[in-house]
Design an enzyme around this catalytic site. Structure first.
Site, PDB file in Angstrom:
ATOM      1  N   HIS A 273      50.088 122.461  65.890  1.00  0.00           N
ATOM      2  CA  HIS A 273      50.221 121.558  64.950  1.00  0.00           C
ATOM      3  C   HIS A 273      50.721 120.393  65.611  1.00  0.00           C
ATOM      4  O   HIS A 273      51.658 120.177  66.575  1.00  0.00           O
ATOM      5  CB  HIS A 273      51.377 121.979  64.046  1.00  0.00           C
ATOM      6  CG  HIS A 273      51.566 120.865  63.102  1.00  0.00           C
ATOM      7  ND1 HIS A 273      50.637 119.915  62.394  1.00  0.00           N
ATOM      8  CD2 HIS A 273      52.896 120.413  62.297  1.00  0.00           C
ATOM      9  CE1 HIS A 273      51.263 119.424  61.556  1.00  0.00           C
ATOM     10  NE2 HIS A 273      52.431 119.520  61.488  1.00  0.00           N
TER      11      HIS A 273
ATOM     12  N   GLU B 115      48.841 126.748  57.448  1.00  0.00           N
ATOM     13  CA  GLU B 115      50.257 126.397  57.250  1.00  0.00           C
ATOM     14  C   GLU B 115      50.309 125.034  56.486  1.00  0.00           C
ATOM     15  O   GLU B 115      51.060 124.116  57.012  1.00  0.00           O
ATOM     16  CB  GLU B 115      51.118 126.631  58.505  1.00  0.00           C
ATOM     17  CG  GLU B 115      52.469 126.787  58.108  1.00  0.00           C
ATOM     18  CD  GLU B 115      53.506 126.548  59.391  1.00  0.00           C
ATOM     19  OE1 GLU B 115      54.158 125.624  59.499  1.00  0.00           O
ATOM     20  OE2 GLU B 115      53.236 127.579  60.307  1.00  0.00           O
TER      21      GLU B 115
ATOM     22  N   GLY C  49      51.898 122.234  54.018  1.00  0.00           N
ATOM     23  CA  GLY C  49      53.054 121.945  53.231  1.00  0.00           C
ATOM     24  C   GLY C  49      52.846 120.884  52.373  1.00  0.00           C
ATOM     25  O   GLY C  49      52.623 120.967  51.154  1.00  0.00           O
TER      26      GLY C  49
ATOM     27  N   TYR D 217      59.949 105.899  57.465  1.00  0.00           N
ATOM     28  CA  TYR D 217      58.984 105.493  58.109  1.00  0.00           C
ATOM     29  C   TYR D 217      57.836 104.824  57.564  1.00  0.00           C
ATOM     30  O   TYR D 217      56.464 104.674  57.787  1.00  0.00           O
ATOM     31  CB  TYR D 217      58.254 106.752  58.940  1.00  0.00           C
ATOM     32  CG  TYR D 217      58.110 108.124  57.979  1.00  0.00           C
ATOM     33  CD1 TYR D 217      59.175 109.137  58.539  1.00  0.00           C
ATOM     34  CD2 TYR D 217      57.542 108.065  57.020  1.00  0.00           C
ATOM     35  CE1 TYR D 217      58.898 110.259  57.620  1.00  0.00           C
ATOM     36  CE2 TYR D 217      57.439 109.406  56.180  1.00  0.00           C
ATOM     37  CZ  TYR D 217      58.035 110.467  56.617  1.00  0.00           C
ATOM     38  OH  TYR D 217      58.308 111.652  55.974  1.00  0.00           O
TER      39      TYR D 217
ATOM     40  N   CYS E 113      73.574 100.176  48.198  1.00  0.00           N
ATOM     41  CA  CYS E 113      74.361  99.056  48.896  1.00  0.00           C
ATOM     42  C   CYS E 113      73.805  98.994  50.336  1.00  0.00           C
ATOM     43  O   CYS E 113      74.343  98.983  51.529  1.00  0.00           O
ATOM     44  CB  CYS E 113      75.908  99.104  49.019  1.00  0.00           C
ATOM     45  SG  CYS E 113      76.300  98.970  47.185  1.00  0.00           S
TER      46      CYS E 113
END
Length: 424
Positions: free
Chosen positions: A190, A267, A269, A310, A340
């Site tokens: 991956h 796999e 997600g 990001y 804040c």
């Protein structure tokens, strides 16, 4: 599957047939909403693979795990806590793979107790497993020496990534496996999120080389995760048929070389859950700061951290509680939260640069919806600034189900204790 680009509304009245106002009236704001029909469709997209293994770190509510289990999807766990989540959702040990770069002591004990299959991300894991469970079989997660991702922080391959076993360390892994009578029966690669077909072909070639280095004990290969979903207008999906064909060609060559069948897993997600999710928030202030117009919400980066982490982009729409303006009447707007922190901005680019979004005029009390928020949304939420974590709601077959209640003050201070004051 179509590779057509997606489009996103700037004015939204409902989610999967349910009025946004009716959802808010029942559950308040901020609130996460998931559409089960979207998740089912994404599972069906991947049925060509022998096995779909959900990377639950993307969205780990046990109700979501339960529904995926009923659809025949097995699960990946990256911690002891995620193993317990899978068990609570009805999975047996045979449906769980522990995938990580390290064993903490609790996870290693749980793997031994349940006999879980392990996807090893470091040579040390082979040795540690061998000491407590000699004779086990394992999968190796290999870093092929290159990576890909929409952000450097989501790139899981190459020398700057901590993930996986470096491709030059395979011989060391084979020696450790021999020492502890461990069988390496699977390979997983991956390289990061947002994988495209060009990078995928490189991954397939790298996996094939490593598989031949390990030999005939290989019975399973994993296509990993990282399938992209469109967050912006103009972005497209990967062609799933071509994606499968690339992996299937690799599988067939290995089957010919090894003389036995090889199972092919995937796999995902984010791919299964991202587009199912919405974060509904209320606009609590509208103000001008110099040349910038701000919508300030009752949701912050404690609810959705991807933008501040990001610079992730999320489509945004508005629900107007009063008169609905024309969708053509758009204004450049900055969207922020109540925390804040100057970085509490949902419309920002990587590096923290504030960006603007073309949005309809809105008033205090209108709702703003952050879309494609089903992956790495609630799971990354926190109690920063003493904020309660939001409820999670599932829409299924036209019904609303609360699958996590909004936190309370008691939840906020649970586990905290004030010691007795010192005398004198």
């Amino acid at each position: 599957m179509s590779t057509a680009t997606n489009s996103f509304p700037v004015i939204r009245r409902e989610i999967s047939g349910m009025s946004i106002d009716s959802i808010v009236q029942k559950y308040g704001t901020p609130c996460y909403v998931y559409d089960m029909a979207t998740i089912k469709q994404k599972v069906n997209d991947l049925r060509a693979f022998d096995l779909i293994r959900y990377a639950q770190k993307a969205c780990s509510n046990i109700a979501i795990l339960d529904r995926l289990r009923r659809l025949g999807v097995v699960v990946d766990a990256v911690s002891a806590g995620e193993v317990h989540r899978a068990l609570a959702a009805g999975y047996g040990p045979e449906g769980i793979v522990y995938t990580a770069d390290v064993f903490d002591r609790e996870a290693l004990a749980l793997v031994k107790k349940l006999g879980l299959h392990v996807n090893c991300g470091s040579p040390d894991m082979i040795e540690q497993l061998g000491q407590v469970q000699p004779g086990a079989s394992v999968t190796l997660r290999v870093n092929p020496g290159f990576g890909h991702g929409h952000s450097q922080k989501t790139n899981t391959g190459g020398p700057q990534s901590k993930h996986g076993i470096w491709h030059g360390d395979i011989d060391r892994c084979l020696r450790l496996a021999d020492l502890h009578n461990i069988v390496i029966d699977g390979l997983h690669m991956h390289i990061g999120s947002g994988t495209d077909l060009e990078h995928l072909s490189q991954v397939c070639d790298a996996l094939e080389r490593v598989a031949k280095q390990i030999g005939r004990t290989i019975t399973t290969i994993s296509a990993g995760g990282g399938l992209p979903v469109p967050y912006r207008v103009g972005q497209s999906y990967v062609d799933i048929d071509k994606y499968f064909q690339l992996w299937d060609q690799t599988r067939k060559r290995l089957e010919k070389d090894f003389g036995h069948a090889i199972r092919m897993e995937i796999e995902p997600g984010r791919y299964l859950v991202a587009e199912s999710g919405y974060l509904i928030a209320e606009i609590r202030a509208v103000k001008n700061m110099g040349e910038n117009r701000f919508y300030l919400l009752d949701a912050g980066f404690n609810d959705l951290a991807r933008p501040i982490l990001y610079g992730a982009y999320h489509p945004i729409s508005i629900y107007h509680r009063g008169a609905v303006p024309s969708a053509d009447a758009l204004f450049d707007t900055v969207v922020g939260g109540p925390l804040c922190e100057s970085g509490d901005i949902f419309t920002q680019e990587e590096g923290g640069f504030v960006a603007k979004r073309a949005l309809p005029p809105a008033s205090i009390g209108d709702y703003l919806i952050l879309e494609v928020a089903g992956a790495y949304g609630f799971v990354m939420s926190s109690n920063y600034n003493g904020r309660f974590r939001a409820p999670e709601v599932l829409i299924e077959d036209g019904q609303l189900h609360c699958i996590r209640e909004r936190e309370t003050f008691d939840d906020l201070i649970r586990g905290e204790k004030i010691p007795a004051a010192p005398i004198g």
